[in-house]
Structure formats: C-alpha cells, structure tokens
Motif scaffolding. Structure first.
Motif, PDB file in Angstrom:
ATOM      1  N   LEU A  45       0.832  -1.195   0.000  1.00 26.50           N
ATOM      2  CA  LEU A  45       0.000   0.000   0.000  1.00 26.50           C
ATOM      3  C   LEU A  45       0.871   1.251   0.000  1.00 26.50           C
ATOM      4  O   LEU A  45       0.592   2.207  -0.747  1.00 26.50           O
ATOM      5  CB  LEU A  45      -0.926  -0.010   1.223  1.00 26.50           C
ATOM      6  CG  LEU A  45      -1.924   1.127   1.349  1.00 26.50           C
ATOM      7  CD1 LEU A  45      -2.921   1.102   0.200  1.00 26.50           C
ATOM      8  CD2 LEU A  45      -2.650   1.050   2.686  1.00 26.50           C
ATOM      9  N   THR A  61      -7.240   5.585   4.622  1.00 25.45           N
ATOM     10  CA  THR A  61      -8.361   4.740   5.052  1.00 25.45           C
ATOM     11  C   THR A  61      -7.930   3.278   5.140  1.00 25.45           C
ATOM     12  O   THR A  61      -8.162   2.606   6.150  1.00 25.45           O
ATOM     13  CB  THR A  61      -9.545   4.874   4.078  1.00 25.45           C
ATOM     14  OG1 THR A  61      -9.933   6.242   4.012  1.00 25.45           O
ATOM     15  CG2 THR A  61     -10.723   4.026   4.508  1.00 25.45           C
ATOM     16  N   LYS A  62      -7.301   2.802   4.075  1.00 29.16           N
ATOM     17  CA  LYS A  62      -6.874   1.400   4.045  1.00 29.16           C
ATOM     18  C   LYS A  62      -5.777   1.141   5.093  1.00 29.16           C
ATOM     19  O   LYS A  62      -5.784   0.110   5.780  1.00 29.16           O
ATOM     20  CB  LYS A  62      -6.370   1.042   2.644  1.00 29.16           C
ATOM     21  CG  LYS A  62      -6.053  -0.405   2.458  1.00 29.16           C
ATOM     22  CD  LYS A  62      -7.305  -1.252   2.534  1.00 29.16           C
ATOM     23  CE  LYS A  62      -6.967  -2.704   2.230  1.00 29.16           C
ATOM     24  NZ  LYS A  62      -8.105  -3.578   2.400  1.00 29.16           N
ATOM     25  N   LYS A  65      -7.348   0.776   8.544  1.00 31.57           N
ATOM     26  CA  LYS A  65      -7.996  -0.530   8.731  1.00 31.57           C
ATOM     27  C   LYS A  65      -6.958  -1.624   8.965  1.00 31.57           C
ATOM     28  O   LYS A  65      -7.124  -2.465   9.852  1.00 31.57           O
ATOM     29  CB  LYS A  65      -8.843  -0.880   7.512  1.00 31.57           C
ATOM     30  CG  LYS A  65     -10.109  -0.080   7.393  1.00 31.57           C
ATOM     31  CD  LYS A  65     -10.884  -0.479   6.157  1.00 31.57           C
ATOM     32  CE  LYS A  65     -12.095   0.410   5.979  1.00 31.57           C
ATOM     33  NZ  LYS A  65     -12.838   0.089   4.752  1.00 31.57           N
TER      34      LYS A  65
END
Length: 157
Positions: A45, A61-62, A65
């Motif tokens: 990511l 956001t990812k 999480k």
C-alpha cells in the motif's frame, strides 16, 4: 497425601494443559502469519501511494484498517496465551485442597477445620445440636455432588 481421585484429576488437568498449550501455540503462529501478511499489504500500500497509484484518502483509510487489524492480532498474541490457561493453577490448587479435606476433618486441629469450613461454606454457617451446617459454595458444591468413583468420560473429537 493426595487420594486416587485427586491424582486422576491432576493427571487429567495436566493432559488438558498440554492440549491447551498446543492449541495456543498453533493459534499464535496463525496470528503471527496473519500479521506478516498485513505487514506485506502495508508495504504494498505504501509503495502504491508513493508511486501515485493510490490517492491519499484511500491510502489513509486502508492503512488505518490494516493497522487496526494488526493491533488486534498483536493484542491477542500478547494477552491470549496468558488468559487461555489462567484457570489451570487455581483449579490445581483447589484439587490439592479438596484432597486434604478428609485429613483435616479427621484431625484434631480446630483452626485448620475452621479455615476449611470458611473456604467451603463461606460465612453462612449455622450451628445445630453442636454440628456445623451450611451450603457449600462453588466449587466445593461440585465436590460434594460428584462421587470420587466416577469414571472419566471419553473425549470425542
């Protein structure tokens, strides 16, 4: 000296402890593999964000999480093993105390009898015709209800 029922209970408890240890080890290894996978995803990511494949909001956001999931796995690994078998030592101590109950009851030491009676009945004791009576507290009530001659039932997988 522990009686035969106590020895059988301690042997069964040791067997349970071994099974629980193996289970916790296996689950912990699985959680660590999951954390490695999350670390790989976080690195991928980050690389995607740095290469401008993913925009900033999607990245944050990812990442949030994934970090949350990794933290919950870490918490399990840290505290899970301790809490899984926290009941074993108090149960082992209770078995040893219960195995000595008959010896204490037959002995003449009134102080030991008093301490045992408080453990078994708590403070709700009544004196009737010079006999002490009460309702046993858990786990002592189980000892009274379960005859020591009961055979262990097989464990089905």
């Amino acid at each position: 000296m522990p009686t035969s029922w106590a020895e059988a209970m301690l042997a069964k408890l040791k067997q349970e402890e071994n099974q629980l240890t193996q289970s916790v080890k296996q689950i912990t290894q699985d959680k660590r593999r999951q954390m490695e996978g999350i670390n790989n995803k976080l690195q991928l990511l980050l690389d995607s964000y740095l290469d401008r494949v993913v925009d900033r909001d999607a990245y944050l956001t990812k990442k949030s999480k994934l970090m949350s999931h990794r933290r919950s796995l870490q918490d399990y690994v840290i505290s899970g093993a301790r809490t899984q078998n926290a009941w074993l030592e108090p149960f082992r101590n209770w078995i040893l105390e219960a195995s000595q109950a008959q010896n204490i009851a037959e002995d003449n030491d009134k102080n030991e009898k008093k301490v045992l009676a408080q453990k078994i009945f708590g403070s709700n004791l009544t004196l009737t015709r010079q006999k002490l009576r009460g309702i046993a507290l858990n786990p002592w009530s189980a000892r009274c209800a379960d005859p020591p001659t009961r055979k262990w039932e097989p464990i089905y997988s």
